[in-house]
Design a protein around this motif. Structure first.
Motif, PDB file in Angstrom:
ATOM      1  N   LEU A 108       0.829  -1.200   0.000  1.00 44.79           N
ATOM      2  CA  LEU A 108       0.000   0.000   0.000  1.00 44.79           C
ATOM      3  C   LEU A 108       0.867   1.253   0.000  1.00 44.79           C
ATOM      4  CD1 LEU A 108      -2.737   1.462   0.300  1.00 44.79           C
ATOM      5  CD2 LEU A 108      -2.479   1.203   2.781  1.00 44.79           C
ATOM      6  N   ALA A 109       1.893   1.283   0.854  1.00 40.63           N
ATOM      7  CA  ALA A 109       2.779   2.445   0.920  1.00 40.63           C
ATOM      8  C   ALA A 109       3.455   2.689  -0.423  1.00 40.63           C
ATOM      9  CB  ALA A 109       3.818   2.238   2.020  1.00 40.63           C
ATOM     10  N   GLY A 110       3.919   1.607  -1.072  1.00 40.87           N
ATOM     11  CA  GLY A 110       4.587   1.762  -2.357  1.00 40.87           C
ATOM     12  C   GLY A 110       3.689   2.369  -3.422  1.00 40.87           C
ATOM     13  N   PHE A 111       2.445   1.889  -3.510  1.00 43.11           N
ATOM     14  CA  PHE A 111       1.544   2.417  -4.531  1.00 43.11           C
ATOM     15  C   PHE A 111       1.058   3.826  -4.184  1.00 43.11           C
ATOM     16  CE2 PHE A 111       1.024  -2.166  -5.634  1.00 43.11           C
ATOM     17  CZ  PHE A 111       1.459  -2.054  -6.952  1.00 43.11           C
ATOM     18  N   MET A 112       0.937   4.136  -2.883  1.00 46.53           N
ATOM     19  CA  MET A 112       0.606   5.499  -2.483  1.00 46.53           C
ATOM     20  C   MET A 112       1.703   6.463  -2.937  1.00 46.53           C
ATOM     21  SD  MET A 112      -2.238   6.164  -0.851  1.00 46.53           S
ATOM     22  CE  MET A 112      -3.517   5.503   0.210  1.00 46.53           C
ATOM     23  N   VAL A 113       2.954   6.058  -2.792  1.00 45.44           N
ATOM     24  CA  VAL A 113       4.075   6.878  -3.255  1.00 45.44           C
ATOM     25  C   VAL A 113       3.964   7.127  -4.756  1.00 45.44           C
ATOM     26  CG1 VAL A 113       6.563   6.898  -3.662  1.00 45.44           C
ATOM     27  CG2 VAL A 113       5.684   6.250  -1.439  1.00 45.44           C
ATOM     28  N   ALA A 114       3.620   6.079  -5.503  1.00 41.53           N
ATOM     29  CA  ALA A 114       3.522   6.217  -6.958  1.00 41.53           C
ATOM     30  C   ALA A 114       2.412   7.198  -7.348  1.00 41.53           C
ATOM     31  CB  ALA A 114       3.279   4.852  -7.595  1.00 41.53           C
ATOM     32  N   VAL A 115       1.235   7.078  -6.716  1.00 43.08           N
ATOM     33  CA  VAL A 115       0.147   8.014  -7.014  1.00 43.08           C
ATOM     34  C   VAL A 115       0.583   9.440  -6.713  1.00 43.08           C
ATOM     35  CG1 VAL A 115      -2.207   8.722  -6.465  1.00 43.08           C
ATOM     36  CG2 VAL A 115      -1.654   6.296  -6.588  1.00 43.08           C
ATOM     37  N   ALA A 116       1.164   9.653  -5.527  1.00 44.81           N
ATOM     38  CA  ALA A 116       1.584  10.996  -5.129  1.00 44.81           C
ATOM     39  C   ALA A 116       2.657  11.548  -6.061  1.00 44.81           C
ATOM     40  CB  ALA A 116       2.088  10.979  -3.693  1.00 44.81           C
ATOM     41  N   THR A 117       3.578  10.698  -6.492  1.00 50.64           N
ATOM     42  CA  THR A 117       4.662  11.145  -7.367  1.00 50.64           C
ATOM     43  C   THR A 117       4.123  11.714  -8.672  1.00 50.64           C
ATOM     44  OG1 THR A 117       6.237   9.543  -6.459  1.00 50.64           O
ATOM     45  CG2 THR A 117       6.691  10.407  -8.667  1.00 50.64           C
ATOM     46  N   PHE A 118       3.273  10.979  -9.331  1.00 55.00           N
ATOM     47  CA  PHE A 118       2.835  11.412 -10.651  1.00 55.00           C
ATOM     48  C   PHE A 118       1.731  12.465 -10.587  1.00 55.00           C
ATOM     49  CE2 PHE A 118       4.732   7.206 -11.423  1.00 55.00           C
ATOM     50  CZ  PHE A 118       5.721   7.602 -12.306  1.00 55.00           C
ATOM     51  N   GLU A 119       0.904  12.446  -9.534  1.00 55.74           N
ATOM     52  CA  GLU A 119      -0.066  13.526  -9.367  1.00 55.74           C
ATOM     53  C   GLU A 119       0.649  14.848  -9.113  1.00 55.74           C
ATOM     54  OE1 GLU A 119      -3.136  14.269  -9.597  1.00 55.74           O
ATOM     55  OE2 GLU A 119      -4.388  12.470  -9.447  1.00 55.74           O
ATOM     56  N   THR A 120       1.693  14.844  -8.277  1.00 56.42           N
ATOM     57  CA  THR A 120       2.414  16.077  -7.987  1.00 56.42           C
ATOM     58  C   THR A 120       3.192  16.559  -9.200  1.00 56.42           C
ATOM     59  OG1 THR A 120       2.678  15.243  -5.736  1.00 56.42           O
ATOM     60  CG2 THR A 120       3.888  17.218  -6.298  1.00 56.42           C
ATOM     61  N   ALA A 121       3.736  15.639  -9.984  1.00 49.60           N
ATOM     62  CA  ALA A 121       4.402  16.033 -11.221  1.00 49.60           C
ATOM     63  C   ALA A 121       3.418  16.746 -12.155  1.00 49.60           C
ATOM     64  CB  ALA A 121       5.002  14.809 -11.911  1.00 49.60           C
ATOM     65  N   LEU A 122       2.199  16.238 -12.231  1.00 48.96           N
ATOM     66  CA  LEU A 122       1.154  16.909 -13.012  1.00 48.96           C
ATOM     67  C   LEU A 122       0.871  18.308 -12.471  1.00 48.96           C
ATOM     68  CD1 LEU A 122      -1.470  14.066 -13.619  1.00 48.96           C
ATOM     69  CD2 LEU A 122      -0.494  15.526 -15.390  1.00 48.96           C
ATOM     70  N   PHE A 123       0.792  18.408 -11.148  1.00 49.36           N
ATOM     71  CA  PHE A 123       0.487  19.680 -10.507  1.00 49.36           C
ATOM     72  C   PHE A 123       1.586  20.701 -10.787  1.00 49.36           C
ATOM     73  CE2 PHE A 123      -1.118  21.723  -6.381  1.00 49.36           C
ATOM     74  CZ  PHE A 123      -2.332  22.057  -6.943  1.00 49.36           C
ATOM     75  N   THR A 124       2.842  20.278 -10.676  1.00 48.08           N
ATOM     76  CA  THR A 124       3.969  21.164 -10.944  1.00 48.08           C
ATOM     77  C   THR A 124       3.993  21.606 -12.399  1.00 48.08           C
ATOM     78  OG1 THR A 124       5.253  20.048  -9.221  1.00 48.08           O
ATOM     79  CG2 THR A 124       6.483  21.366 -10.795  1.00 48.08           C
ATOM     80  N   LEU A 125       3.760  20.675 -13.311  1.00 50.29           N
ATOM     81  CA  LEU A 125       3.673  21.007 -14.723  1.00 50.29           C
ATOM     82  C   LEU A 125       2.561  22.022 -14.969  1.00 50.29           C
ATOM     83  CD1 LEU A 125       4.520  20.329 -17.702  1.00 50.29           C
ATOM     84  CD2 LEU A 125       2.738  18.571 -17.655  1.00 50.29           C
ATOM     85  N   GLY A 126       1.436  21.835 -14.301  1.00 55.45           N
ATOM     86  CA  GLY A 126       0.322  22.764 -14.462  1.00 55.45           C
ATOM     87  C   GLY A 126       0.634  24.167 -13.990  1.00 55.45           C
ATOM     88  N   HIS A 127       1.314  24.297 -12.847  1.00 55.35           N
ATOM     89  CA  HIS A 127       1.709  25.626 -12.378  1.00 55.35           C
ATOM     90  C   HIS A 127       2.598  26.328 -13.403  1.00 55.35           C
ATOM     91  CE1 HIS A 127       0.779  24.595  -7.973  1.00 55.35           C
ATOM     92  NE2 HIS A 127       0.019  25.604  -8.309  1.00 55.35           N
ATOM     93  N   GLY A 128       3.546  25.577 -13.966  1.00 60.88           N
ATOM     94  CA  GLY A 128       4.436  26.169 -14.957  1.00 60.88           C
ATOM     95  C   GLY A 128       3.700  26.640 -16.195  1.00 60.88           C
ATOM     96  N   LEU A 129       2.744  25.831 -16.686  1.00 58.18           N
ATOM     97  CA  LEU A 129       1.994  26.215 -17.880  1.00 58.18           C
ATOM     98  C   LEU A 129       1.108  27.436 -17.623  1.00 58.18           C
ATOM     99  CD1 LEU A 129       0.973  22.675 -19.205  1.00 58.18           C
ATOM    100  CD2 LEU A 129       2.539  24.288 -20.303  1.00 58.18           C
ATOM    101  N   LEU A 130       0.456  27.482 -16.482  1.00 56.30           N
ATOM    102  CA  LEU A 130      -0.397  28.628 -16.181  1.00 56.30           C
ATOM    103  C   LEU A 130       0.406  29.899 -15.976  1.00 56.30           C
ATOM    104  CD1 LEU A 130      -3.261  27.294 -13.890  1.00 56.30           C
ATOM    105  CD2 LEU A 130      -3.268  27.693 -16.332  1.00 56.30           C
ATOM    106  N   ALA A 131       1.619  29.776 -15.429  1.00 53.11           N
ATOM    107  CA  ALA A 131       2.468  30.962 -15.234  1.00 53.11           C
ATOM    108  C   ALA A 131       2.856  31.597 -16.556  1.00 53.11           C
ATOM    109  CB  ALA A 131       3.727  30.583 -14.452  1.00 53.11           C
TER     110      ALA A 131
END
Length: 410
Positions: free
Chosen positions: A107-130
């Motif tokens: 469970l911990a391993g897959f939670m890390v994976a979800v958080a990793t790629f969701e946050t990468a999306l979020f960071t990419l989104g901030h850059g595009l909106l800026a």
């Protein structure tokens, strides 16, 4: 894009990619608040302790830090549309793993994976909106739209969790709803025709810059940014804000049930007011013109968060629901615009560094979440949640102090 228009006109003028990013923010907000909401069910059904829950929260937020670095480091190396699709597909695979996970380690391993790629999306989104505006105030308000989406998801999350758990008491049932939302994001990201022209502006200065435009600095990279005093103060403020925000997400339901004698569903409903406060603050920041500067806003709101968290911490057993709801609302309002305003302050000094600054700020917010998870989990196990909750009050006071220092610099 002119942000002096009405909110409806502003939203109508957003490009397709902005809507994809906003929907991504909603899904990330839902996922971020789910773990705290399902903690009692997870503990009962998997037989884990407060310490293990704390470590799960820390490992999960560590995935967010990795995703921030990933999103900031390669944002301009590949076409954004390709990254949107790859990250979203990876999220879907990781969510499937959460359903399958037979024990705490998986469970911990897959939670890390979800958080990793969701946050990468979020960071990419901030850059595009800026990229949509060169004006600091307008850019901050545009970025705030992402956080409006995020906090909307956070607001819906405990209500969604309560409804899903009422239908099926398994802690996995709310994550089934999140999986459907992530599938919708993948469908949006696959619309090639609408995303064909999406790209970042180059990192390096150009000779053909518009006449009268401010000079563009050469990129500093992560090490160069960390040497800037302004960036360091912004990051310390982000650490304290992240600790306050995520500590309340993670531990309020447990604190209200264990220390204050509240029913689990009552505590989840009270947690919803935290998200309501965050939605209020972020809508205000995104759509309402204010005569206050960015620094003045976080100075006042930081003090409000510290007072509200102190109110929760000092609440007696069987305290009225209304009091907890009000304190949660003002806590949410107090930390609501910490991320977009801190990013806006940093971008005012280094406008060409949007993906890297977003990544650094996401990392310190994740670090704050890790501190809240591990430190408070250990303290709760040793001394009880009442003692552990003092950490949040101290963090909120630290956020208010950093905001005051940034105001002096401005």
């Amino acid at each position: 894009m002119s942000l002096s228009r009405s909110p409806l006109q502003m939203l109508a003028g957003l490009p397709y990619v902005a809507w994809v990013i906003l929907y991504c923010a909603v899904t990330w907000g839902v996922f971020g608040a789910l773990l705290g909401a399902v903690t009692p069910n997870l503990r009962a059904q998997m037989g884990v302790s407060f310490q293990q829950i704390g470590w799960l929260m820390a490992i999960w937020s560590a995935g967010g830090a990795v995703g921030s670095l990933l999103g900031g480091a390669i944002a301009k190396r590949f076409p954004p549309r390709r990254l949107l699709r790859a990250y979203t597909l990876a999220v879907m695979i990781a969510v499937a793993g959460v359903f399958w996970a037979p024990d705490f380690g998986w469970l911990a391993g897959f939670m890390v994976a979800v958080a990793t790629f969701e946050t990468a999306l979020f960071t990419l989104g901030h850059g595009l909106l800026a990229e949509l505006s060169d004006d600091p105030e307008q850019r901050t308000r545009i970025i705030s739209l992402v956080d409006v989406g995020y906090s909307t998801g956070s607001l819906l999350s405990p209500l969604m969790a309560a409804a899903a758990l009422a239908i099926n008491p398994s802690w996995r049932s709310p994550y089934a709803v999140f999986a459907l939302m992530a599938l919708g994001l993948l469908m949006l990201a696959l619309q090639r025709r609408h995303l064909k022209a999406v790209q970042f502006r180059p990192d390096h200065p150009h000779d053909d810059a518009a006449p009268g435009a401010p000079p563009v600095r050469a990129p500093l990279g992560y090490a160069g940014l960390l040497r800037q005093p302004l960036v360091r103060w912004v990051l310390v403020a982000g650490l304290c804000s992240g600790l306050s925000e995520w500590g309340q997400y993670f531990w309020f339901v447990s604190f209200a049930t264990e220390a204050l004698g509240q029913h689990e569903q009552t505590a989840r409903l009270a947690l919803g007011f935290l998200m309501a406060g965050m939605v209020t603050g972020r809508i205000w920041q995104a759509f309402v013109h204010s005569r206050w500067s960015m620094e003045q806003k976080i100075q006042g709101l930081g003090a409000l968060a510290a007072l509200a968290l102190a109110g929760v911490w000092l609440s007696p057993v069987d305290t009225p629901f209304v009091w907890l709801a009000v304190c949660n609302y003002f806590t949410g309002l107090g930390v609501s615009v910490g991320f977009p305003i801190l990013l806006g302050i940093a971008l005012r000094g280094f406008p060409q560094e949007a993906p890297r600054l977003s990544a650094l700020l996401m990392i310190v917010f994740s670090a704050g979440a890790q501190i809240a998870a591990v430190l408070m989990g250990e303290m709760a196990e040793q001394f009880g949640l009442r003692v552990a909750y003092a950490v949040l009050v101290v963090a909120a006071a630290g956020f208010a102090f950093c905001a005051w220092r940034l105001g002096r610099r401005g």
